[in-house]
Design a protein around this motif. Structure first.
Motif, PDB file in Angstrom:
ATOM      1  N   LEU A   1       9.635  29.384  55.566  1.00 58.94           N
ATOM      2  CA  LEU A   1      10.974  28.189  54.282  1.00 58.94           C
ATOM      3  C   LEU A   1      11.321  27.106  55.209  1.00 58.94           C
ATOM      4  O   LEU A   1      12.126  27.720  55.971  1.00 58.94           O
ATOM      5  CB  LEU A   1      11.826  29.459  53.687  1.00 58.94           C
TER       6      LEU A   1
ATOM      7  N   ASP B   1      12.651  22.422  49.225  1.00 52.19           N
ATOM      8  CA  ASP B   1      12.171  23.211  49.697  1.00 52.19           C
ATOM      9  C   ASP B   1      10.865  23.423  49.869  1.00 52.19           C
ATOM     10  O   ASP B   1      10.306  22.810  48.318  1.00 52.19           O
ATOM     11  CB  ASP B   1      12.777  24.292  49.449  1.00 52.19           C
TER      12      ASP B   1
ATOM     13  N   ASN C   1       7.924  26.226  50.667  1.00 57.51           N
ATOM     14  CA  ASN C   1       7.377  27.609  51.414  1.00 57.51           C
ATOM     15  C   ASN C   1       6.626  27.668  50.854  1.00 57.51           C
ATOM     16  O   ASN C   1       5.739  27.514  50.352  1.00 57.51           O
ATOM     17  CB  ASN C   1       8.108  28.932  49.826  1.00 57.51           C
TER      18      ASN C   1
ATOM     19  N   TYR D   1       5.289  34.336  56.282  1.00 54.05           N
ATOM     20  CA  TYR D   1       6.427  32.754  55.564  1.00 54.05           C
ATOM     21  C   TYR D   1       6.698  32.288  56.493  1.00 54.05           C
ATOM     22  O   TYR D   1       7.424  32.648  57.330  1.00 54.05           O
ATOM     23  CB  TYR D   1       6.707  33.507  54.830  1.00 54.05           C
TER      24      TYR D   1
END
Length: 303
Positions: A212, A228, A230, A210
């Motif tokens: 972010l 954001d 993600n 991942y």
């Protein structure tokens, strides 16, 4: 190497050319007084009130240091024309380019296409003009704090003004993560010492690999826009947008987040959990006095 300082250029040539008695030498000052500029170069000429320096030129003009292949100027007007492989340093600014017109008396100039290092902010600018002692006009500029040749994130603006080498006021700002435009602001105000992007990466069993990415952009002195992005290898791409406010008496945030979940039943199996997952959040703290306040939090989840 030849060294010239202010209007003492011609004076040094005359002293060197004339034979003088020993008694006359004592009348020559041992140190040249401070002048507006100091130049060192392999070749130096002074004619018709114009000096021409070439070959490894280093010049100091007030609080500016310039390194270039060649330089010419007028000490009376302060006008300079610099060319070649140029480095222009002033305080914490490093400018690099191939051609520069600069007036060291008025401290204004036309820089043309260039790159600037404001540490930690790196800029690539199509046109730079120093319009006053504390203000730069930038056109077609790209900003980033990523030191890589191909930056992970950047901001492109059509026009911006850099004030006191700290505050940026820009028009037409597009924010990119890689080559993907994330969002657009018609007006952007940013303190350069404050980070725009934060990044976190890792590996989790539920998410997979991942990344972010958070972009915090001031709307004004009290309100920030927070975006954001993600990225989850097992779950998909999530996008969030919110605004946070902070004054002497109030503080809060409103935000929303959406994820098209590629594995919605990873933890729980339920017909209520679908691929379209989202949340909505509101937080607000209001201080009425030292002892009276209101603190509220609201959260809404799709499942």
């Amino acid at each position: 190497m030849m060294r010239a300082s202010g209007l003492w250029i011609l004076g040094m040539v005359c002293v060197a050319a004339l034979p003088v008695a020993a008694s006359d030498v004592a009348d020559v000052p041992k140190e040249i007084p401070d002048e507006p500029f100091d130049i060192r170069a392999a070749r130096f000429e002074y004619t018709n009130e114009t000096f021409i320096a070439s070959g490894g030129v280093t010049g100091t003009f007030e609080n500016v240091t310039i390194k270039a292949d060649h330089l010419s100027g007028n000490p009376e007007t302060g006008e300079l024309h610099i060319g070649g492989d140029i480095q222009f340093e002033r305080d914490n600014i490093l400018w690099q380019g191939s051609e520069l017109d600069y007036n060291y008396i008025t401290q204004t100039g036309n820089f043309g296409p260039s790159s600037l290092d404001f540490d930690p902010v790196l800029m690539s600018v199509g046109h730079v003009e120093r319009v006053s002692t504390n203000e730069y006009l930038l056109r077609d500029a790209v900003f980033t704090t990523c030191p890589l040749e191909k930056s992970h994130y950047r901001v492109h603006v059509n026009e911006a003004r850099l004030i006191d080498e700290k505050l940026l006021k820009a028009k037409g700002a597009t924010f990119y993560v890689g080559n993907v435009p994330v969002f657009y602001l018609p007006y952007w105000r940013q303190t350069l010492s404050r980070s725009i992007f934060t990044f976190e990466a890792g590996l989790r069993s539920e998410w997979g690999a991942y990344g972010l990415i958070k972009a915090t952009v001031p709307v004004n002195n009290n309100v920030d826009s927070i975006t954001d992005l993600n990225l989850y290898s097992k779950r998909g791409v999530g996008l969030g947008q919110g605004f946070a406010w902070d004054t002497s008496s109030v503080k809060g945030e409103i935000s929303g987040f959406y994820l098209n979940d590629q594995d919605p039943n990873k933890r729980f199996t339920s017909p209520l959990i679908t691929e379209d997952r989202y949340r909505f959040k509101v937080e607000h703290l209001q201080n009425f006095s030292d002892t009276h306040y209101l603190n509220t939090k609201w959260n809404y989840l799709s499942d």
